[in-house]
Design an enzyme around this catalytic site. Structure first.
Site, PDB file in Angstrom:
ATOM      1  CB  SER A   1     -12.689   5.331  -7.471  1.00  0.00           C
ATOM      2  OG  SER A   1     -13.468   4.427  -6.708  1.00  0.00           O
TER       3      SER A   1
ATOM      4  CG  HIS B   1      -6.435  -7.670  -0.812  1.00  0.00           C
ATOM      5  ND1 HIS B   1      -6.507  -6.858   0.296  1.00  0.00           N
ATOM      6  CD2 HIS B   1      -7.453  -7.288  -1.619  1.00  0.00           C
ATOM      7  CE1 HIS B   1      -7.542  -6.039   0.168  1.00  0.00           C
ATOM      8  NE2 HIS B   1      -8.126  -6.277  -0.989  1.00  0.00           N
TER       9      HIS B   1
ATOM     10  CB  CYS C   1     -16.012   6.819 -10.903  1.00  0.00           C
ATOM     11  SG  CYS C   1     -15.754   7.256  -9.187  1.00  0.00           S
TER      12      CYS C   1
END
Length: 118
Positions: free
Chosen positions: A65, A70, A85
């Site tokens: 995944s 940020h 996942c």
């Protein structure tokens, strides 16, 4: 057909004292690559952008995944998104452990932490 639980998605907002870690895109990428390797995960791509004021955005696509960050050095904060996942294994503990490793790297205080079980 058995039930499928894709995994844990962790969303963090962190307060960071050292602005250098919020402005050094390459230092984060290098640390993340090593960390990902240590956790036996597979990178399939990395995209990043450094903003004029020094903050950065990095998206690391994993076979399992993603990890995205940020940063906002002007507020001494960052957001971190970790999702793993796998239809064969529950990677929830790896997500928890990755979150702890990144918190340690930034020497961060947790402002907000949300766990979403997918």
């Amino acid at each position: 057909m058995p039930n499928y639980n894709p995994g844990l998605h962790k969303l963090l907002t962190l307060q960071v004292a050292a602005n250098e870690l919020l402005t050094s895109t390459q230092k984060f990428i290098d640390f993340a690559k090593q960390t990902i390797q240590n956790f036996n995960l597979e990178i399939v791509g990395i995209s990043h952008h450094t903003f004029d004021q020094g903050g950065y955005t990095v998206a690391i696509c994993l076979k399992e995944s993603h990890i995205c960050i940020h940063t906002w050095p002007e507020f001494k904060q960052l957001t971190l998104d970790i999702y793993l996942c796998n239809y064969l294994n529950d990677n929830s503990q790896k997500v928890e452990d990755l979150g702890a490793v990144f918190k340690d790297f930034f020497k961060a205080e947790v402002l907000n932490e949300t766990n979403v079980r997918r």
